[in-house]
Enzyme design. Sequence first.
Site, mmCIF file in Angstrom:
data_model
loop_
_atom_site.group_PDB
_atom_site.id
_atom_site.type_symbol
_atom_site.label_atom_id
_atom_site.label_comp_id
_atom_site.label_asym_id
_atom_site.label_seq_id
_atom_site.Cartn_x
_atom_site.Cartn_y
_atom_site.Cartn_z
ATOM 1 C CD GLU A 1 77.251 25.672 -20.762
ATOM 2 O OE1 GLU A 1 78.282 26.331 -21.038
ATOM 3 O OE2 GLU A 1 77.012 24.545 -21.216
ATOM 4 C CG PHE B 1 80.442 11.257 -20.744
ATOM 5 C CD1 PHE B 1 81.702 11.712 -21.136
ATOM 6 C CD2 PHE B 1 79.319 11.790 -21.363
ATOM 7 C CE1 PHE B 1 81.830 12.669 -22.124
ATOM 8 C CE2 PHE B 1 79.447 12.749 -22.355
ATOM 9 C CZ PHE B 1 80.699 13.193 -22.740
ATOM 10 C CD GLN B 2 79.039 15.861 -20.943
ATOM 11 O OE1 GLN B 2 77.839 15.741 -20.906
ATOM 12 N NE2 GLN B 2 79.668 16.625 -21.828
ATOM 13 C CE LYS C 1 69.625 11.088 -20.239
ATOM 14 N NZ LYS C 1 70.588 10.509 -21.190
ATOM 15 C CG MET D 1 91.508 48.069 -12.441
ATOM 16 S SD MET D 1 91.656 49.796 -11.957
ATOM 17 C CE MET D 1 89.937 50.251 -11.848
HETATM 18 C C1 LIG Z 1 87.360 37.057 -15.115
HETATM 19 C C2 LIG Z 1 88.383 38.044 -14.650
HETATM 20 N N1 LIG Z 1 89.672 37.864 -14.982
HETATM 21 C C3 LIG Z 1 90.605 38.760 -14.583
HETATM 22 C C4 LIG Z 1 90.253 39.840 -13.836
HETATM 23 C C5 LIG Z 1 91.306 40.833 -13.367
HETATM 24 N N2 LIG Z 1 91.074 42.136 -13.990
HETATM 25 C C6 LIG Z 1 90.425 43.127 -13.347
HETATM 26 S S1 LIG Z 1 90.229 44.480 -14.275
HETATM 27 C C7 LIG Z 1 91.032 43.781 -15.568
HETATM 28 C C8 LIG Z 1 91.240 44.526 -16.832
HETATM 29 C C9 LIG Z 1 89.980 44.695 -17.562
HETATM 30 O O1 LIG Z 1 90.301 45.124 -18.853
HETATM 31 P P1 LIG Z 1 89.191 45.669 -19.811
HETATM 32 O O2 LIG Z 1 88.046 44.731 -19.842
HETATM 33 O O3 LIG Z 1 89.778 46.033 -21.107
HETATM 34 O O4 LIG Z 1 88.676 46.954 -19.036
HETATM 35 P P2 LIG Z 1 89.459 48.329 -18.764
HETATM 36 O O5 LIG Z 1 90.048 48.221 -17.381
HETATM 37 O O6 LIG Z 1 90.498 48.498 -19.809
HETATM 38 O O7 LIG Z 1 88.380 49.341 -18.801
HETATM 39 C C10 LIG Z 1 91.450 42.497 -15.253
HETATM 40 C C11 LIG Z 1 92.226 41.617 -16.130
HETATM 41 C C12 LIG Z 1 88.906 39.971 -13.502
HETATM 42 N N3 LIG Z 1 88.457 40.974 -12.742
HETATM 43 N N4 LIG Z 1 87.990 39.079 -13.945
#
Ligand SMILES: Cc1ncc(C[n+]2csc(CCOP(=O)(O)OP(=O)(O)O)c2C)c(N)n1
Lengths: 166, 579
Positions: free
Chosen positions: B47, B109-110, B159, B471
Site C-alpha cells: 500500500e 479486527f483491523q 464498511k 548517504m
Molecule cells: C524510509 C527511510 N529510512 C531511512 C532513511 C535514512 N536514510 C537516508 S539516505 C539513506 C541511505 C540510502 O541508501 P541507498 O538507498 O543505497 O542510497 P545511496 O545513498 O547509497 O545512494 C538512509 C538509510 C530514509 N531517508 N528513509
Amino acid sequence: MDDQRTHIISALVLHKPGVLQRVAGLFTRRGFNIESITVGTSEQEDIARMTIIAKGDGKVLEQITKQLNKIIDVIKVRDLEPENTVKRELCLIKVHSPTEKVRAEVVQYVNIFRGRVIDVSPETLTIEMTGASDKIDALIDLVKGFGIKEIARTGPTAMSRGIKTI
Amino acid sequence: MRGGEALLKSLENQGVDVVFGYPGGQLLPLYDMIYDSDLKHILVRHEQCAAHAADGYARASGKVGVCIATSGPGATNLVTGIATAYMDSSPIVAIAGQVPTGLIGNDAFQEVDTIGMTMPITKHNFQPITSKEIPEMVKSAFYIAGTGRPGPVVLDLPKDVQEQELDFENDVKITLPGYKPTRKGHPLQIKRAASLIGSAKKPVILAGGGVIISNSSEELLKLSELVGAPVTTSLLGKGSFPEDHDLSLGMLGMHGRLPANFAVDKCDCLIAVGCRFSDRTTGKISEFAKNAKIVHIDIDPAEIGKNVDVDIPIVGDAKIILSNLIRAISQNKMSSKSMEWVNRVKNFKQTCIPKMSFDNMPLKPQQVIKEISEAVDDDTIMTTDVGQNQMWMAHYFTSRKPKTFLSSGGLGTMGFGFPAAIGAKVAMPESDVVAVCGDGGFLMVSQELATVKEYDIPVVICVLDNRYLGMVAQWQNLFYEKRLSHTHLGESPDFVKLAEAFGVAANRVERPGELREVLSSAINSGEPTLIDITIDPDEILPMVPPGCGLTEIVGEYKTESNNSEDVPYRETAKERAGD
Ligand SMILES: Cc1ncc(C[n+]2csc(CCOP(=O)(O)OP(=O)(O)O)c2C)c(N)n1
Ligand SMILES: [Mg+2]
C-alpha cells in the site's frame, strides 16, 4: 524578539466531531504552549466558539494564528486585545467546612468576591465563582486554609468589548 | 445506489481515470462494486507504493492522484506515502476502508484510528457515517487536495456505509466556510516588491516547488530575464527554470551548486517564490542571504516568516503574482538591470563547471549521471530515490522542464523513486520515465517489479549500486570518525536476477560508456527494465554540514577548471567568488 505574553485567541470552528482534536493536536505538534482551551456553542447553529489562552512572543503567536487558520474546520481566528476584551472564568470550589464557624467565615469571603454557595453538606460547602482568573485565584488563596477538597475551573472564555465581533 | 457506488460515481465526476490500490476485508463491498465499474485499478504490491504512485501521478500531471487501501494495516501502510505527499504539497486523495460504524471504537479486527492517525499529515480528512454524506465529501476532498497549497486528503470509509443506500445527486454543493485560499497577491505589496527589485543591484531568485505547482515557469523566466536575476531552486523547484539557461545557478542548499550557494550569500535582494525555506535549503538561518532584502511569495500564509524573516511577504498564487510583478516592474521603467552582477555570476559559473567525465572503474556517479543525461530527452520524467543517488541527480542532472524531476524532498522517503515513477508513467504514458534509485531504497519497494510486469508499465529503473546506505555512510565518514555502523549492505541481492525473477528485463553496467547505450535501448524497448549500475562507494558529494552557513562547504567540488584533489576547497572557491 518581543516578550512572552499571554494571548487570548478566539476562534470560530465548525461544530463537528474531531475539531477539538485537530486544534489541540496542532498545539502539541508545533510545540505551542496552551494554558487553557474552552469550547462551547456560539450564536450560530453548527458553529462553536473556542477560547484558547496561550503564551508566546509575537512570532509564535503569528504562527499559532496562521496554523489554526489552515485547519479546514476553523472558520475564523482572532487574537483579542487584552484591554478591549471581557474575559470570564467559572470555578467551583469544594471547601472542607465541618463547623458553623468555618462555614460562616467561608460565606463571608464568598460574599466579598460575589461568589455563591451552591451546595452544602455537613462537611463541605461548594462555592461557585465567575470572574477574572486572578480574582478566582485570590478567593482560592483565601479559603485554602480551611482545606480544599476539589477545584474545577473552566478556563477563561472571552469576547471583544463593545460592538466588535471577531 | 449504494455508498461505494456513490464513491465510484463521484470519482468519475472528478475525472479520475485510474486508482492505485490494494483490497482487504473492510473494502470487500467497494471492490465488489469496482468489479462492475469502468474505473481503471492498478493493484500495487504494497500500500505504501499505492500512495507513492498516486503522488507520482499527481506530481507528473498536476492532477489529483488517488490510492485505496483497506482498514488497519492497509491504512498504516499508506501513512508513509501520505506524509511524503503532505511534506511536498502533492495532491492525493487516499481512500481507506474502516470497520463498520457499529464497531468503531471497540478495537474491532483491523481497526485503527485512521482519522486521528492522519490528522497531522493531511490537509484534511473525512469519515462519512452515512452514505448520503459521500458525494459532498468526495467533492470537498478533491477540492481541498487540489487547490490552494495542495496536499493529501484522507477518506475513511466504514464498511457498512459502502453498502448503505442513498439517492445520488450529481451536482452536490460543497460548503467549506473555513477554506478560502488567497490567490491574488496584495497590490500594495506587489508595488513595494516591484520597486525593491527594480532598484536591486544584485538580485537572485529562489524558485521552489510552488512555481511548478502553479505552472508559472514562463513568468519566472520572464522576471529573471527582465531584471537580470540569476535563478536558483530548491530540490522541489528543480525543473521550474531551464538549468541550461545562462541565468541558472542550479540547486541551492546543503548539496547545492557552488554558484547558487555563493550568489545567495552575496545577493542584495532575494526573491523567493513558492518555497518554504527548509533547513536543507537555507543552511544556518542567521547566515542565510544575510546581505539581502527578502521578498517571499507563497500561497500559504503560514510559510511567511516561519523559518526566515522576510521584508516583503506576498501571499497568493505565484502565477498571478509573478505576472503582476512583471507588469509593475516594466511600468516602473526603473529596472537598473545590472550587467555587472549578471556577468560576475556567469564568470563564476564558468570557473566551477562540475567535472562529469571520469573513466574510472568502478564508475563514478558523476559519469553515471552524465550518461543518463545523454540517454534521455527534455521531456523524460526523472524520479529519484533518497540518499546520495538523489543528491547526485539533484546536483548534476540538468532539468529543463517543470514536472520532470520528481523527488521526495521534505520527508526524504527511501522507496519513493520507483513507485512514483510508476504513477508518473501511468499519468503521462507518452513521456519516458526513468527512476534513479539507491540499492537500499530500491530494495524497500522492489516488489513493485510485479506491478510493472503485470500491467506492462515501461519504466526504467537505474539502481546506483554502491552496496552501501551511501548517504548515511557519508555522514559517518565525515562526522563520526568513519565508524560505519550498519551501513554496509553486503552482496545480496543480485539485482539482475531479482528483476528476472519477476520477469522484468535487466542489465548490469560496470564500465564507462556502457550506460548510455543500455539506457537508450531500455527506454526504446517499451518494456519495464532494471539497470544495475555498479558505482564507486567512496565518491563523496561535497556538502554544507548541518548548522553551517551555505558557503561553509566540506569536501572539494571537482570542477572542469580545478582538478587538484588536495586544495582545500573553501579558500579557492571564496577567492574565485571574489571575496
Ligand atoms: C524510509 C527511510 N529510512 C531511512 C532513511 C535514512 N536514510 C537516508 S539516505 C539513506 C541511505 C540510502 O541508501 P541507498 O538507498 O543505497 O542510497 P545511496 O545513498 O547509497 O545512494 C538512509 C538509510 C530514509 N531517508 N528513509
Ligand atoms: Mg546505496
